[in-house]
Design an enzyme around this catalytic site. Structure first.
Site, mmCIF file in Angstrom:
data_model
loop_
_atom_site.group_PDB
_atom_site.id
_atom_site.type_symbol
_atom_site.label_atom_id
_atom_site.label_comp_id
_atom_site.label_asym_id
_atom_site.label_seq_id
_atom_site.Cartn_x
_atom_site.Cartn_y
_atom_site.Cartn_z
ATOM 1 N N ASN A 208 -10.604 -28.454 -53.899
ATOM 2 C CA ASN A 208 -12.136 -28.742 -53.505
ATOM 3 C C ASN A 208 -12.701 -29.008 -55.232
ATOM 4 O O ASN A 208 -12.140 -28.853 -55.808
ATOM 5 C CB ASN A 208 -12.063 -27.038 -53.080
ATOM 6 C CG ASN A 208 -11.998 -25.864 -54.947
ATOM 7 O OD1 ASN A 208 -13.159 -26.518 -55.429
ATOM 8 N ND2 ASN A 208 -11.379 -24.850 -53.589
ATOM 9 N N ASP A 278 -8.773 -20.811 -49.147
ATOM 10 C CA ASP A 278 -9.011 -20.249 -47.856
ATOM 11 C C ASP A 278 -7.198 -19.889 -47.169
ATOM 12 O O ASP A 278 -6.920 -19.452 -46.030
ATOM 13 C CB ASP A 278 -10.008 -20.211 -46.814
ATOM 14 C CG ASP A 278 -11.266 -19.770 -47.242
ATOM 15 O OD1 ASP A 278 -11.093 -18.758 -48.368
ATOM 16 O OD2 ASP A 278 -12.611 -20.560 -46.825
ATOM 17 N N LYS A 288 8.331 -36.035 -51.772
ATOM 18 C CA LYS A 288 7.205 -36.528 -51.052
ATOM 19 C C LYS A 288 7.373 -36.774 -49.669
ATOM 20 O O LYS A 288 8.335 -37.782 -49.442
ATOM 21 C CB LYS A 288 6.945 -38.150 -51.347
ATOM 22 C CG LYS A 288 5.664 -38.448 -51.525
ATOM 23 C CD LYS A 288 5.377 -39.751 -53.186
ATOM 24 C CE LYS A 288 4.207 -40.158 -52.225
ATOM 25 N NZ LYS A 288 4.570 -41.912 -52.590
ATOM 26 N N PRO A 304 -4.880 -14.740 -48.960
ATOM 27 C CA PRO A 304 -5.430 -13.896 -49.323
ATOM 28 C C PRO A 304 -6.175 -13.932 -49.651
ATOM 29 O O PRO A 304 -6.840 -15.040 -50.748
ATOM 30 C CB PRO A 304 -4.299 -12.845 -50.066
ATOM 31 C CG PRO A 304 -3.918 -13.680 -50.537
ATOM 32 C CD PRO A 304 -3.549 -15.504 -50.343
ATOM 33 N N ILE A 306 -8.724 -13.061 -52.425
ATOM 34 C CA ILE A 306 -8.532 -12.025 -53.419
ATOM 35 C C ILE A 306 -9.763 -11.212 -53.748
ATOM 36 O O ILE A 306 -9.216 -9.793 -54.086
ATOM 37 C CB ILE A 306 -7.897 -13.066 -54.645
ATOM 38 C CG1 ILE A 306 -7.512 -13.985 -54.404
ATOM 39 C CG2 ILE A 306 -8.763 -12.431 -55.968
ATOM 40 C CD1 ILE A 306 -7.650 -15.056 -55.415
ATOM 41 N N PHE A 322 -19.452 -14.572 -55.115
ATOM 42 C CA PHE A 322 -20.608 -15.825 -55.078
ATOM 43 C C PHE A 322 -20.335 -16.068 -53.380
ATOM 44 O O PHE A 322 -18.979 -15.899 -53.079
ATOM 45 C CB PHE A 322 -19.698 -17.039 -56.301
ATOM 46 C CG PHE A 322 -20.259 -16.769 -57.337
ATOM 47 C CD1 PHE A 322 -19.593 -16.023 -58.227
ATOM 48 C CD2 PHE A 322 -21.293 -17.349 -57.734
ATOM 49 C CE1 PHE A 322 -20.265 -15.724 -59.430
ATOM 50 C CE2 PHE A 322 -21.950 -17.817 -58.610
ATOM 51 C CZ PHE A 322 -21.192 -16.713 -60.446
ATOM 52 N N LYS A 336 -21.375 -11.123 -45.945
ATOM 53 C CA LYS A 336 -19.759 -11.577 -47.221
ATOM 54 C C LYS A 336 -20.171 -10.261 -48.446
ATOM 55 O O LYS A 336 -19.275 -9.522 -49.242
ATOM 56 C CB LYS A 336 -20.086 -12.263 -48.330
ATOM 57 C CG LYS A 336 -19.220 -13.583 -47.624
ATOM 58 C CD LYS A 336 -19.127 -14.790 -48.482
ATOM 59 C CE LYS A 336 -18.778 -15.918 -47.393
ATOM 60 N NZ LYS A 336 -19.187 -17.414 -47.963
ATOM 61 N N LYS A 340 -16.579 -6.996 -47.800
ATOM 62 C CA LYS A 340 -16.027 -7.727 -49.483
ATOM 63 C C LYS A 340 -16.013 -6.626 -50.335
ATOM 64 O O LYS A 340 -15.309 -5.753 -51.300
ATOM 65 C CB LYS A 340 -16.199 -8.349 -50.014
ATOM 66 C CG LYS A 340 -15.817 -10.015 -49.392
ATOM 67 C CD LYS A 340 -15.590 -11.244 -49.682
ATOM 68 C CE LYS A 340 -15.252 -12.698 -48.669
ATOM 69 N NZ LYS A 340 -15.057 -13.408 -49.736
#
Ligand code: C5P
Length: 394
Positions: A208, A278, A288, A304, A306, A322, A336, A340
């Site tokens: 990302n 994710d 390759k 997982p 974290i 975050f 969240k 969490k």
């Protein structure tokens, strides 16, 4: 508002110092300027006088300077000195105790922090004598060096030696003014930062846009607040902050998960800033992957979470997460925070991932919300840490 004394040496980059002075003035600082004789051949004192709104000093023996011992009064006046551009010559003189003009004399009489923004020809920059001189000065209190950037130099080569970007120099100076109490002394803080890479084959991966800047700023500011900082970082292009207790380089989400869980019991605060994938490819091909007719379908497995796992395991730790969202930012963040088991969540817009500024809403477990307004990631990091300290001290 600070008193900033700027020393300008005779490098071609001296013209850029005009811009630095103008930016510092716009931010409300007082600026005084000393130029070497050589610098006056590159840019006129009149330019810097007009921008700084103060008389530029060059000559030790100027008869019009009144009764003050100027090298002492300027050195005392300054909260900080910036030497930009700092040439091979000025570093050599200062490192060897030479004070033979106004600038070198004031530097030697100034007990405040001194920042040398280096700029010179690449061969001079790479010269081991310069490196020795810098190493020698770094042993003393208050000598800081702003490395030169790579770029097109006045001597027609693309190499290291160009004065660092004016905005970055201003930012470094302003950072040095942030007065920080050691509110994290004795505390161990684990921070995850950067992105993860989930390999598909030996040369390809899913990842990302995260630059890691926010997490690295948090680590730097937590060090300034006196914390023992463990930085667990996925791939970034950033320099590892100085003064960490531990730096753990990871690549995949699973690596990061292992590194975090191994250390979690021993920390007081954990801040999950990393942009963790994710999902990961179900299999990572040994060779390759070859192009074939038709589409390619990649099966993904869940990684997982974290932070969720830290939330499950948490005993005494303060846990901060975050939520980078593209829609319904606050609602999603509150979801969240609960799911969490966090003490605080930093909700922000995912579009800021690669920019150096950010604005966020800090949402705590008691539902209180603080809107930070747009600021640099470094300033935002300090806000996040200050709020975290309040939670831990409750
Ligand atoms: O659920 P979501 O990924 O949006 O939550 C973001 C928060 O969770 C961030 O603090 C991020 O660092 C953390 N996270 C994590 N492990 C994951 C995914 C996200 O620690 N696999």
């Amino acid at each position: 508002m600070k008193n900033i004394l700027i020393g300008v040496c005779g490098g071609i980059a001296a013209y850029k110092t005009a811009n630095i002075i103008s930016k510092l003035k716009k931010k409300g600082h007082n600026v005084k300027v000393i130029m070497t004789e050589n610098a006056t051949k590159i840019i006129t004192p009149l330019t810097l006088e007009t921008l700084s709104k103060n008389k530029v000093v060059v000559d030790m023996w100027d008869v019009n300077r009144g009764y003050e011992v100027e090298h002492i009064s300027l050195a005392d006046w300054a909260d900080v000195m910036l030497i930009a551009p700092a040439t091979y010559n000025i570093v050599g003189k200062v490192a060897n105790g030479i004070a033979d003009d106004m600038l070198s004399t004031v530097i030697s009489a100034c007990t405040k922090p001194k920042y040398f923004a280096l700029a010179m020809n690449v061969n001079m920059y790479e010269n081991p004598i310069l490196k020795d001189n810098i190493a020698k000065l770094k042993k003393y209190d208050g000598y800081h060096f702003i490395e030169a950037d790579e770029g097109f130099l006045a001597c027609n080569v693309n190499a290291k030696g160009r004065l660092k970007n004016e905005d970055e120099i201003v930012e470094i100076l302003e950072d040095s003014f942030i007065e920080t109490e050691k509110t994290l002394a004795g505390k161990t803080i684990l921070i995850t930062a950067g992105r993860t890479e989930e390999p598909l084959d030996p040369v390809r991966y899913l990842s990302n846009n995260s630059s890691g800047q926010m997490g690295y700023s948090l680590a730097e500011q937590a060090i300034k607040l006196g914390g023992n900082v463990i930085l667990v970082s996925g791939p970034t292009n950033l320099t590892v902050p100085k003064g960490l207790k531990e730096f753990v380089q990871t690549r995949t989400a699973l690596d990061m998960y292992g590194a975090v869980m191994e250390r979690f019991d021993g920390v007081d605060i954990a801040i999950a800033c990393a942009a963790v994938a994710d999902y990961k490819p179900k299999v990572c091909a040994k060779e390759k992957i070859k192009k074939k007719e038709g589409d390619l379908v990649i099966e993904l497995d869940r990684n997982p979470d974290i932070l969720f796992n830290m939330g499950q395991k948490k005993s005494h730790q303060v846990l901060v997460g975050f939520a980078a969202e593209t829609e319904n930012i606050i609602e999603n963040a509150i979801g969240k925070l609960k799911k969490k088991n966090l003490d605080m969540i930093v909700a922000n817009d995912a579009h800021v991932m690669r920019s150096s500024n950010n604005s966020a809403t800090l949402i705590k477990k008691d539902n209180s919300q603080i809107v930070t307004g747009e600021k640099s990631k470094k300033e935002l990091a300090l806000d996040i840490l200050n709020e975290t300290v309040k939670i831990i001290n409750k």
